[in-house]
Design an enzyme around this catalytic site. Structure first.
Site, mmCIF file in Angstrom:
data_model
loop_
_atom_site.group_PDB
_atom_site.id
_atom_site.type_symbol
_atom_site.label_atom_id
_atom_site.label_comp_id
_atom_site.label_asym_id
_atom_site.label_seq_id
_atom_site.Cartn_x
_atom_site.Cartn_y
_atom_site.Cartn_z
ATOM 1 N N TYR A 140 2.233 20.861 18.541
ATOM 2 C CA TYR A 140 2.887 19.676 19.121
ATOM 3 C C TYR A 140 2.274 18.382 18.582
ATOM 4 O O TYR A 140 2.992 17.411 18.321
ATOM 5 C CB TYR A 140 2.817 19.733 20.653
ATOM 6 C CG TYR A 140 3.680 20.834 21.226
ATOM 7 C CD1 TYR A 140 5.053 20.862 20.982
ATOM 8 C CD2 TYR A 140 3.142 21.862 22.000
ATOM 9 C CE1 TYR A 140 5.861 21.870 21.487
ATOM 10 C CE2 TYR A 140 3.943 22.867 22.520
ATOM 11 C CZ TYR A 140 5.297 22.871 22.249
ATOM 12 O OH TYR A 140 6.090 23.866 22.755
HETATM 13 C C1 LIG Z 1 4.315 27.596 17.742
HETATM 14 C C2 LIG Z 1 5.598 28.204 17.143
HETATM 15 C C3 LIG Z 1 6.767 27.909 18.092
HETATM 16 C C4 LIG Z 1 5.847 27.569 15.769
HETATM 17 O O1 LIG Z 1 7.076 28.098 15.244
HETATM 18 P P1 LIG Z 1 7.277 28.300 13.654
HETATM 19 O O2 LIG Z 1 8.716 28.640 13.441
HETATM 20 O O3 LIG Z 1 6.270 29.272 13.135
HETATM 21 O O4 LIG Z 1 6.925 26.850 13.111
HETATM 22 P P2 LIG Z 1 7.626 26.061 11.886
HETATM 23 O O5 LIG Z 1 7.699 26.986 10.714
HETATM 24 O O6 LIG Z 1 8.923 25.490 12.362
HETATM 25 O O7 LIG Z 1 6.617 24.882 11.619
HETATM 26 C C5 LIG Z 1 7.037 23.545 11.693
HETATM 27 C C6 LIG Z 1 5.888 22.659 11.294
HETATM 28 O O8 LIG Z 1 4.837 22.845 12.264
HETATM 29 C C7 LIG Z 1 3.635 23.214 11.601
HETATM 30 N N1 LIG Z 1 2.947 24.188 12.448
HETATM 31 C C8 LIG Z 1 3.374 25.416 12.827
HETATM 32 N N2 LIG Z 1 2.478 25.996 13.652
HETATM 33 C C9 LIG Z 1 1.456 25.093 13.779
HETATM 34 C C10 LIG Z 1 0.234 25.107 14.492
HETATM 35 N N3 LIG Z 1 -0.120 26.134 15.272
HETATM 36 N N4 LIG Z 1 -0.588 24.023 14.387
HETATM 37 C C11 LIG Z 1 -0.231 22.945 13.643
HETATM 38 N N5 LIG Z 1 0.931 22.875 12.940
HETATM 39 C C12 LIG Z 1 1.753 23.943 13.010
HETATM 40 C C13 LIG Z 1 4.076 23.847 10.297
HETATM 41 O O9 LIG Z 1 3.057 23.750 9.320
HETATM 42 C C14 LIG Z 1 5.290 23.004 9.941
HETATM 43 O O10 LIG Z 1 4.856 21.800 9.362
HETATM 44 P P3 LIG Z 1 5.786 20.958 8.297
HETATM 45 O O11 LIG Z 1 7.117 20.727 8.995
HETATM 46 O O12 LIG Z 1 5.008 19.700 8.090
HETATM 47 O O13 LIG Z 1 5.910 21.850 7.129
HETATM 48 C C15 LIG Z 1 5.465 29.742 16.919
HETATM 49 O O14 LIG Z 1 4.340 30.002 16.109
HETATM 50 C C16 LIG Z 1 5.353 30.567 18.203
HETATM 51 O O15 LIG Z 1 6.357 31.036 18.751
HETATM 52 N N6 LIG Z 1 4.094 30.791 18.653
HETATM 53 C C17 LIG Z 1 3.846 31.601 19.856
HETATM 54 C C18 LIG Z 1 4.274 30.873 21.090
HETATM 55 C C19 LIG Z 1 3.738 29.454 21.206
HETATM 56 O O16 LIG Z 1 2.594 29.174 20.876
HETATM 57 N N7 LIG Z 1 4.589 28.547 21.735
HETATM 58 C C20 LIG Z 1 4.242 27.146 21.883
HETATM 59 C C21 LIG Z 1 4.548 26.629 23.230
HETATM 60 S S1 LIG Z 1 3.615 27.393 24.531
#
Ligand SMILES: CC(C)(COP(=O)(O)OP(=O)(O)OC[C@H]1O[C@@H](n2cnc3c(N)ncnc32)[C@H](O)[C@@H]1OP(=O)(O)O)[C@@H](O)C(=O)NCCC(=O)NCCS
Length: 164
Positions: A140
């Site tokens: 976030y």
């Molecule tokens: C967190 C989560 C939603 C990210 O989804 P994702 O599809 O893997 O993320 P994306 O590929 O869309 O990444 C988008 C951007 O965020 C960044 N990003 C992704 N995970 C990140 C993290 N943990 N920390 C920092 N940046 C992150 C990516 O590098 C990317 O950056 P860019 O747009 O500059 O290239 C996913 O990993 C998930 O479902 N995790 C488990 C549940 C969770 O933690 N939910 C969060 C709310 S509780």
């Protein structure tokens, strides 16, 4: 598949929730066992990202909430009226299926949630998120969210900064 190839819809009974695996057991369990009750009781709305073959690749939940003015960073609070609370939209949960991670879908779902909050005719100052851990918090923050001084796992993004 990138996030752009998925479409986002309100969750309904035709969507298969059983196969969804984000790697976070509480987020999967909520999606499989509890979300439909919360929808029935009108305490949450759930949106799903669907592949062209109708597989659920991700989901997020939205609900109304409020933010206590005294909990906001001083620089933010001083720009707001002196009400005890300001209205907001809470992104309670966001999860992407492990198979689709790292392809832009999480970012696309977050953008979809922000767009929905901005388009609503009901006023909200910010989108508020609950980060479940430091990694989610980093996700976030990467998207410009500001941590609440009282609890850094709660973050917010003023909607004026999304769409003036
Ligand atoms: C967190 C989560 C939603 C990210 O989804 P994702 O599809 O893997 O993320 P994306 O590929 O869309 O990444 C988008 C951007 O965020 C960044 N990003 C992704 N995970 C990140 C993290 N943990 N920390 C920092 N940046 C992150 C990516 O590098 C990317 O950056 P860019 O747009 O500059 O290239 C996913 O990993 C998930 O479902 N995790 C488990 C549940 C969770 O933690 N939910 C969060 C709310 S509780």
């Amino acid at each position: 598949m990138s996030g752009a190839l998925c479409r986002v819809e309100l969750l309904d009974a035709a969507h298969d929730r059983a196969a969804f695996r984000s790697g976070s057991e509480p987020l999967d369990r909520y999606f499989q066992q509890q979300v439909t009750q919360d929808i029935r009781r009108r305490v949450t709305a759930c949106f799903v990202a669907l592949t062209p073959k109708n597989r659920v690749a991700g989901y997020y939940t939205l609900a109304s909430t409020s933010m206590t003015l005294a909990d906001l960073p001083a620089a933010t609070a001083k720009k707001l009226p002196r009400y005890p609370t300001v209205p907001a939209v809470r992104l309670g949960r966001l999860a992407v299926d492990a198979e689709f991670k790292g392809r832009g879908l999480g970012g696309a779902l977050l953008a979809d949630a922000l767009d929905r909050a901005c388009r609503s005719e009901i006023a909200a100052y910010a989108l508020v998120v609950d980060a479940k851990d430091a990694s989610a918090q980093a996700f976030y923050r990467h998207h410009g969210f500001i941590a609440m001084p009282s609890d850094p796992l709660i973050l917010f993004l003023p909607l004026l900064t999304v769409r003036p």
